[in-house]
Motif scaffolding. Structure first.
Motif, PDB file in Angstrom:
ATOM      1  N   THR A 175       0.832  -1.211   0.000  1.00 45.64           N
ATOM      2  CA  THR A 175       0.000   0.000   0.000  1.00 45.64           C
ATOM      3  C   THR A 175       0.867   1.261   0.000  1.00 45.64           C
ATOM      4  O   THR A 175       0.484   2.280  -0.580  1.00 45.64           O
ATOM      5  N   LYS A 177       3.733   1.523  -1.543  1.00 43.51           N
ATOM      6  CA  LYS A 177       4.187   1.664  -2.929  1.00 43.51           C
ATOM      7  C   LYS A 177       3.094   2.270  -3.804  1.00 43.51           C
ATOM      8  O   LYS A 177       3.385   3.079  -4.695  1.00 43.51           O
ATOM      9  N   VAL A 178       1.852   1.872  -3.554  1.00 51.31           N
ATOM     10  CA  VAL A 178       0.728   2.440  -4.304  1.00 51.31           C
ATOM     11  C   VAL A 178       0.638   3.944  -4.035  1.00 51.31           C
ATOM     12  O   VAL A 178       0.432   4.750  -4.960  1.00 51.31           O
ATOM     13  N   LYS A 183      -1.386   7.147  -6.337  1.00 52.63           N
ATOM     14  CA  LYS A 183      -2.745   6.619  -6.426  1.00 52.63           C
ATOM     15  C   LYS A 183      -3.410   6.703  -5.060  1.00 52.63           C
ATOM     16  O   LYS A 183      -2.841   6.308  -4.048  1.00 52.63           O
ATOM     17  N   GLU A 184      -4.623   7.234  -5.034  1.00 52.53           N
ATOM     18  CA  GLU A 184      -5.331   7.392  -3.767  1.00 52.53           C
ATOM     19  C   GLU A 184      -6.826   7.214  -3.968  1.00 52.53           C
ATOM     20  O   GLU A 184      -7.311   7.105  -5.101  1.00 52.53           O
ATOM     21  N   GLU A 187      -9.328   4.599  -6.370  1.00 61.27           N
ATOM     22  CA  GLU A 187      -8.397   4.181  -7.418  1.00 61.27           C
ATOM     23  C   GLU A 187      -7.259   3.338  -6.847  1.00 61.27           C
ATOM     24  O   GLU A 187      -6.762   2.411  -7.498  1.00 61.27           O
ATOM     25  N   SER A 188      -6.841   3.643  -5.621  1.00 56.48           N
ATOM     26  CA  SER A 188      -5.674   2.972  -5.050  1.00 56.48           C
ATOM     27  C   SER A 188      -5.890   1.468  -4.904  1.00 56.48           C
ATOM     28  O   SER A 188      -4.970   0.678  -5.113  1.00 56.48           O
ATOM     29  N   TRP A 191      -5.002  -0.513  -7.960  1.00 52.53           N
ATOM     30  CA  TRP A 191      -3.583  -0.635  -8.280  1.00 52.53           C
ATOM     31  C   TRP A 191      -2.844  -1.612  -7.379  1.00 52.53           C
ATOM     32  O   TRP A 191      -1.706  -2.013  -7.689  1.00 52.53           O
ATOM     33  N   ILE A 192      -3.453  -2.011  -6.283  1.00 50.23           N
ATOM     34  CA  ILE A 192      -2.796  -2.951  -5.373  1.00 50.23           C
ATOM     35  C   ILE A 192      -2.454  -4.271  -6.070  1.00 50.23           C
ATOM     36  O   ILE A 192      -1.317  -4.740  -5.988  1.00 50.23           O
ATOM     37  N   LEU A 195       0.513  -3.686  -8.673  1.00 49.92           N
ATOM     38  CA  LEU A 195       1.827  -3.624  -8.053  1.00 49.92           C
ATOM     39  C   LEU A 195       2.162  -4.929  -7.337  1.00 49.92           C
ATOM     40  O   LEU A 195       3.335  -5.304  -7.229  1.00 49.92           O
ATOM     41  N   PRO A 239      -6.364   0.049 -14.352  1.00 54.41           N
ATOM     42  CA  PRO A 239      -5.666  -0.948 -13.533  1.00 54.41           C
ATOM     43  C   PRO A 239      -6.417  -2.273 -13.438  1.00 54.41           C
ATOM     44  O   PRO A 239      -5.796  -3.338 -13.382  1.00 54.41           O
ATOM     45  N   ASN A 243      -4.758  -5.871 -14.611  1.00 58.24           N
ATOM     46  CA  ASN A 243      -4.704  -7.055 -13.746  1.00 58.24           C
ATOM     47  C   ASN A 243      -5.314  -8.268 -14.428  1.00 58.24           C
ATOM     48  O   ASN A 243      -4.795  -9.388 -14.321  1.00 58.24           O
TER      49      ASN A 243
END
Length: 282
Positions: A175, A177-178, A183-184, A187-188, A191-192, A195, A239, A243
């Motif tokens: 988290t 790194k995200v 990214k927040e 949206e964050s 992206w988990i 990454l 994202p 994935n």
């Protein structure tokens, strides 16, 4: 307590703990005034999330008092959830999820695993339950199971996972790194898993069944269609699509499909996000 707080303490940790106690005194009083044990437990857990924001404003975290108040909060919630379990509602997977989450927050990881495994048997495709179970596995050093379930949970639906309750060190680093890539918000969460793949956190994978592969391709088609027709949800769709491309590439590689199929997916990733593409093929 107010007068004590105004004193010039030399012990910064004691002052920190007293500020935490003052914060919780009001919240706990309100929780005790709520007659329904489920609602009272939910209120306490919700206040824990607010308490984390409060701690962030206090500066560097003091681990001993922060940990003590975490155990206090989740222990208080656990007592309330257990009342419902005693009343015959222990088969409800939503209650079992909360029993597992509260046990984890209270520090009883073995009990958390037992509860969450039971909840997962009842609701096998619930991303919230799978993510909590993955977190509990990580906390008892069952890393392989943890990585597999985290990957599964964030594939199903990242938006249904409350990351504020996930505390294992590997997930916390992910988290971070995200956040580092800017990214927040909602949206964050999307992206988990991206990454997680790039950094090797979601490295334990399984082969897809034929029906699952078919559903994956259909999901990709629907997301691509939505992205092409309406860019209003691009921040989430990009994202999520990436994935799913990762999953389909893994499927093709396991089945030793023609390389052209993989190259087509790699090109799609490159067009969506050249930085992710470079990291993925590196």
């Amino acid at each position: 307590m107010q007068s004590a707080l105004e004193l010039d303490f030399e012990d910064d940790e004691l002052l920190y703990a007293m500020k935490c106690a003052r914060w919780w005194s009001d919240s706990y009083g309100k929780a005790c005034a709520i007659g329904d044990p489920f609602e009272s437990g939910e209120y306490i857990v919700g206040r824990w999330k607010s308490f984390k924001s409060f701690l962030a404003k206090l500066g560097p975290v003091r681990e001993r008092p922060a940990s003590a108040f975490k155990q206090f909060a989740f222990g208080a919630a656990l007592v309330r959830y257990n009342r419902l379990a005693s009343d015959g509602e222990s088969a409800d997977p939503e209650l079992v999820l909360r029993l597992g989450r509260a046990s984890k927050g209270h520090g009883d990881y073995e009990a958390a695993v037992r509860y969450l495994e039971g909840a997962a048997k009842s609701k096998r495709d619930d991303p919230a339950i799978l993510a909590e179970l993955a977190d509990a596995y990580a906390l008892i050093d069952e890393q392989r199971a943890s990585k597999a379930l985290f990957r599964e949970a964030f594939f199903i639906n990242p938006q249904r996972i409350d990351v504020d309750f996930l505390e294992s060190s590997a997930f916390a680093r992910l988290t971070e790194k995200v956040a580092e890539i800017g990214k927040e918000g909602i949206e964050s969460a999307e992206w988990i898993p991206v990454l997680g793949e790039l950094l090797g956190v979601f490295s334990v994978k399984r082969e897809l069944k034929p029906v699952e592969a078919g559903k994956l391709k259909q999901s990709i088609y629907e997301l691509e269609t939505e992205l092409a027709a309406d860019g209003s949800r691009r921040a989430i769709l990009v994202p999520r699509l990436i994935n799913r491309y990762f999953w389909l590439i893994d499927h093709y590689m396991n089945r030793k499909e023609d390389k052209s199929k993989i190259d087509e997916l790699l090109l799609k990733i490159k067009l969506l996000d050249p930085i992710v593409y470079k990291q993925y093929i590196a």
